[in-house]
Design a protein around this motif. Structure first.
Motif, PDB file in Angstrom:
ATOM      1  N   LYS A  86       9.432  53.122  45.844  1.00 49.57           N
ATOM      2  CA  LYS A  86       9.622  53.724  44.294  1.00 49.57           C
ATOM      3  C   LYS A  86      10.649  54.850  44.800  1.00 49.57           C
ATOM      4  CE  LYS A  86       6.204  56.102  42.563  1.00 49.57           C
ATOM      5  NZ  LYS A  86       5.126  56.486  41.792  1.00 49.57           N
ATOM      6  N   ARG A  87      11.813  55.230  44.117  1.00 48.43           N
ATOM      7  CA  ARG A  87      12.453  56.313  44.434  1.00 48.43           C
ATOM      8  C   ARG A  87      12.897  57.045  42.886  1.00 48.43           C
ATOM      9  NH1 ARG A  87      17.585  53.286  47.613  1.00 48.43           N
ATOM     10  NH2 ARG A  87      16.252  52.503  49.320  1.00 48.43           N
ATOM     11  N   LEU A  88      13.233  58.299  43.083  1.00 47.41           N
ATOM     12  CA  LEU A  88      13.222  59.189  41.941  1.00 47.41           C
ATOM     13  C   LEU A  88      14.790  59.282  42.035  1.00 47.41           C
ATOM     14  CD1 LEU A  88      11.752  60.957  40.148  1.00 47.41           C
ATOM     15  CD2 LEU A  88      12.164  62.804  41.564  1.00 47.41           C
ATOM     16  N   PHE A  89      15.406  59.001  40.526  1.00 45.64           N
ATOM     17  CA  PHE A  89      16.790  59.142  40.237  1.00 45.64           C
ATOM     18  C   PHE A  89      16.932  60.156  39.109  1.00 45.64           C
ATOM     19  CE2 PHE A  89      16.609  55.095  42.208  1.00 45.64           C
ATOM     20  CZ  PHE A  89      17.794  55.001  43.078  1.00 45.64           C
ATOM     21  N   LEU A  90      18.068  60.945  39.216  1.00 41.43           N
ATOM     22  CA  LEU A  90      18.503  61.768  38.344  1.00 41.43           C
ATOM     23  C   LEU A  90      19.194  60.963  37.300  1.00 41.43           C
ATOM     24  CD1 LEU A  90      18.565  64.492  36.919  1.00 41.43           C
ATOM     25  CD2 LEU A  90      20.622  65.111  38.282  1.00 41.43           C
ATOM     26  N   VAL A  91      18.811  60.720  36.283  1.00 44.07           N
ATOM     27  CA  VAL A  91      19.600  59.972  35.287  1.00 44.07           C
ATOM     28  C   VAL A  91      20.600  60.394  34.256  1.00 44.07           C
ATOM     29  CG1 VAL A  91      19.266  58.227  33.302  1.00 44.07           C
ATOM     30  CG2 VAL A  91      17.390  58.241  34.847  1.00 44.07           C
ATOM     31  N   GLU A  92      20.141  61.558  33.953  1.00 40.66           N
ATOM     32  CA  GLU A  92      21.199  62.385  33.028  1.00 40.66           C
ATOM     33  C   GLU A  92      20.690  63.681  33.029  1.00 40.66           C
ATOM     34  OE1 GLU A  92      21.482  61.427  28.949  1.00 40.66           O
ATOM     35  OE2 GLU A  92      19.587  60.882  28.618  1.00 40.66           O
ATOM     36  N   GLU A  93      21.728  64.786  32.672  1.00 36.34           N
ATOM     37  CA  GLU A  93      21.287  66.132  32.256  1.00 36.34           C
ATOM     38  C   GLU A  93      21.559  66.480  30.679  1.00 36.34           C
ATOM     39  OE1 GLU A  93      22.053  68.111  36.619  1.00 36.34           O
ATOM     40  OE2 GLU A  93      23.881  68.400  35.133  1.00 36.34           O
ATOM     41  N   LEU A  94      20.866  67.206  30.280  1.00 34.99           N
ATOM     42  CA  LEU A  94      21.293  67.440  28.890  1.00 34.99           C
ATOM     43  C   LEU A  94      21.902  68.866  29.175  1.00 34.99           C
ATOM     44  CD1 LEU A  94      17.777  66.416  27.001  1.00 34.99           C
ATOM     45  CD2 LEU A  94      20.078  65.075  27.171  1.00 34.99           C
ATOM     46  N   HIS A  95      22.929  69.101  28.627  1.00 34.96           N
ATOM     47  CA  HIS A  95      23.609  70.686  28.791  1.00 34.96           C
ATOM     48  C   HIS A  95      23.548  71.266  27.260  1.00 34.96           C
ATOM     49  CE1 HIS A  95      26.059  70.124  32.593  1.00 34.96           C
ATOM     50  NE2 HIS A  95      24.953  69.185  32.444  1.00 34.96           N
ATOM     51  N   LEU A  96      22.813  72.117  27.153  1.00 33.90           N
ATOM     52  CA  LEU A  96      22.436  72.879  25.751  1.00 33.90           C
ATOM     53  C   LEU A  96      23.329  73.903  25.818  1.00 33.90           C
ATOM     54  CD1 LEU A  96      18.791  72.675  26.058  1.00 33.90           C
ATOM     55  CD2 LEU A  96      20.225  70.998  25.051  1.00 33.90           C
ATOM     56  N   HIS A  97      24.363  73.982  24.865  1.00 34.88           N
ATOM     57  CA  HIS A  97      25.405  74.903  24.480  1.00 34.88           C
ATOM     58  C   HIS A  97      24.796  75.761  23.273  1.00 34.88           C
ATOM     59  CE1 HIS A  97      28.405  73.508  26.934  1.00 34.88           C
ATOM     60  NE2 HIS A  97      28.080  72.035  26.711  1.00 34.88           N
ATOM     61  N   ARG A  98      24.846  77.057  23.362  1.00 34.50           N
ATOM     62  CA  ARG A  98      24.265  78.004  22.377  1.00 34.50           C
ATOM     63  C   ARG A  98      25.559  78.449  21.684  1.00 34.50           C
ATOM     64  NH1 ARG A  98      20.163  78.828  26.173  1.00 34.50           N
ATOM     65  NH2 ARG A  98      18.217  78.671  25.323  1.00 34.50           N
ATOM     66  N   GLN A  99      25.567  78.322  20.389  1.00 34.01           N
ATOM     67  CA  GLN A  99      26.656  78.888  19.710  1.00 34.01           C
ATOM     68  C   GLN A  99      26.003  79.989  18.454  1.00 34.01           C
ATOM     69  OE1 GLN A  99      28.664  75.793  18.019  1.00 34.01           O
ATOM     70  NE2 GLN A  99      29.704  75.338  20.127  1.00 34.01           N
ATOM     71  N   VAL A 100      26.517  81.037  18.324  1.00 32.02           N
ATOM     72  CA  VAL A 100      26.114  82.141  17.168  1.00 32.02           C
ATOM     73  C   VAL A 100      26.811  81.989  16.306  1.00 32.02           C
ATOM     74  CG1 VAL A 100      25.410  84.363  16.838  1.00 32.02           C
ATOM     75  CG2 VAL A 100      24.545  83.382  18.930  1.00 32.02           C
ATOM     76  N   GLU A 101      26.386  81.816  14.953  1.00 29.87           N
ATOM     77  CA  GLU A 101      27.296  82.071  13.889  1.00 29.87           C
ATOM     78  C   GLU A 101      26.721  83.121  13.057  1.00 29.87           C
ATOM     79  OE1 GLU A 101      26.716  78.300  11.403  1.00 29.87           O
ATOM     80  OE2 GLU A 101      27.512  77.061  13.008  1.00 29.87           O
ATOM     81  N   ARG A 102      27.553  84.050  12.633  1.00 31.73           N
ATOM     82  CA  ARG A 102      27.416  85.245  11.736  1.00 31.73           C
ATOM     83  C   ARG A 102      27.856  84.856  10.494  1.00 31.73           C
ATOM     84  NH1 ARG A 102      25.274  88.563  15.327  1.00 31.73           N
ATOM     85  NH2 ARG A 102      25.806  88.836  17.284  1.00 31.73           N
ATOM     86  N   THR A 103      27.265  85.230   9.377  1.00 29.64           N
ATOM     87  CA  THR A 103      27.605  85.169   8.083  1.00 29.64           C
ATOM     88  C   THR A 103      27.040  86.438   7.390  1.00 29.64           C
ATOM     89  OG1 THR A 103      25.552  83.843   7.408  1.00 29.64           O
ATOM     90  CG2 THR A 103      27.497  82.613   7.843  1.00 29.64           C
ATOM     91  N   GLU A 104      27.815  86.752   6.169  1.00 35.37           N
ATOM     92  CA  GLU A 104      27.564  87.922   5.497  1.00 35.37           C
ATOM     93  C   GLU A 104      26.999  87.433   4.229  1.00 35.37           C
ATOM     94  OE1 GLU A 104      30.117  91.143   3.165  1.00 35.37           O
ATOM     95  OE2 GLU A 104      30.085  91.680   5.423  1.00 35.37           O
ATOM     96  N   VAL A 105      25.778  88.224   3.840  1.00 36.85           N
ATOM     97  CA  VAL A 105      25.225  87.911   2.741  1.00 36.85           C
ATOM     98  C   VAL A 105      25.203  89.168   1.648  1.00 36.85           C
ATOM     99  CG1 VAL A 105      23.535  85.915   3.482  1.00 36.85           C
ATOM    100  CG2 VAL A 105      22.703  88.676   3.543  1.00 36.85           C
ATOM    101  N   ALA A 106      25.296  88.791   0.560  1.00 35.64           N
ATOM    102  CA  ALA A 106      25.224  90.088  -0.443  1.00 35.64           C
ATOM    103  C   ALA A 106      24.047  89.802  -1.518  1.00 35.64           C
ATOM    104  CB  ALA A 106      26.700  89.999  -1.162  1.00 35.64           C
ATOM    105  N   VAL A 107      23.294  90.631  -1.734  1.00 33.98           N
ATOM    106  CA  VAL A 107      22.136  90.499  -2.531  1.00 33.98           C
ATOM    107  C   VAL A 107      22.121  91.648  -3.584  1.00 33.98           C
ATOM    108  CG1 VAL A 107      19.555  90.764  -2.589  1.00 33.98           C
ATOM    109  CG2 VAL A 107      20.747  89.707  -0.313  1.00 33.98           C
ATOM    110  N   PRO A 108      22.406  91.173  -4.830  1.00 29.69           N
ATOM    111  CA  PRO A 108      22.407  92.125  -6.004  1.00 29.69           C
ATOM    112  C   PRO A 108      21.138  92.710  -6.119  1.00 29.69           C
ATOM    113  CG  PRO A 108      22.935  90.190  -6.822  1.00 29.69           C
ATOM    114  CD  PRO A 108      22.754  90.071  -5.314  1.00 29.69           C
ATOM    115  N   THR A 109      20.987  94.028  -6.322  1.00 29.20           N
ATOM    116  CA  THR A 109      19.617  94.680  -6.452  1.00 29.20           C
ATOM    117  C   THR A 109      19.801  95.827  -7.293  1.00 29.20           C
ATOM    118  OG1 THR A 109      17.847  95.506  -5.554  1.00 29.20           O
ATOM    119  CG2 THR A 109      19.745  96.285  -4.284  1.00 29.20           C
TER     120      THR A 109
END
Length: 129
Positions: A86-109
């Motif tokens: 029995k041997r251990l193999f690295l099959v794949e890596e998951l590369h997680l890229h974070r992206q931040v999206e900014r939106t402006e909201v307008a709330v009438p009050t």
């Protein structure tokens, strides 16, 4: 002997101060509510994670730790394969890229506030009686 005594009267003056309440002016205070329609603006952030599967397929001898390189988190995916041993193999890596999206909201009050008006009117001496 009693004829030699002269009596001189002593006079003392006293001062007294008296007070009385006198109205000098009338004050009228009026309030009125006022509504103001406004739009409140704010920036919102949303974080999204993109998953990129990177094939590795190489033999390893221990499970690698999850690691971060820059803004990428790397999660190792391993499997055991039966060879003659029995041997251990690295099959794949998951590369997680974070992206931040900014939106402006307008709330009438509606904002409420109270306007105050103060009027002063002098009182003439004839009105004080």
């Amino acid at each position: 002997m009693s004829d030699d005594i002269q009596r001189i009267p002593i006079i003392e003056e006293q001062a007294r101060v008296s007070k009385r309440v006198v109205d000098t002016e009338r004050v009228t205070v009026r309030t009125r509510p006022e509504d103001q329609d406004v739009v409140v603006r704010e920036h919102l952030s949303r974080e999204r994670v993109d998953v990129v599967r990177v094939a590795v397929d190489r033999e390893i001898f221990e499970v690698p730790a999850i690691r971060t390189e820059g803004d990428v988190t790397i999660v190792p995916v391993v499997e055991e394969r039966l060879v003659v041993e029995k041997r251990l193999f690295l099959v794949e890596e998951l590369h997680l890229h974070r992206q931040v999206e900014r939106t402006e909201v307008a709330v009438p009050t509606t904002l409420k506030r109270t306007q105050v008006e103060v009027d002063r009117e002098p009182i003439t001496p004839q009105e004080n009686h």
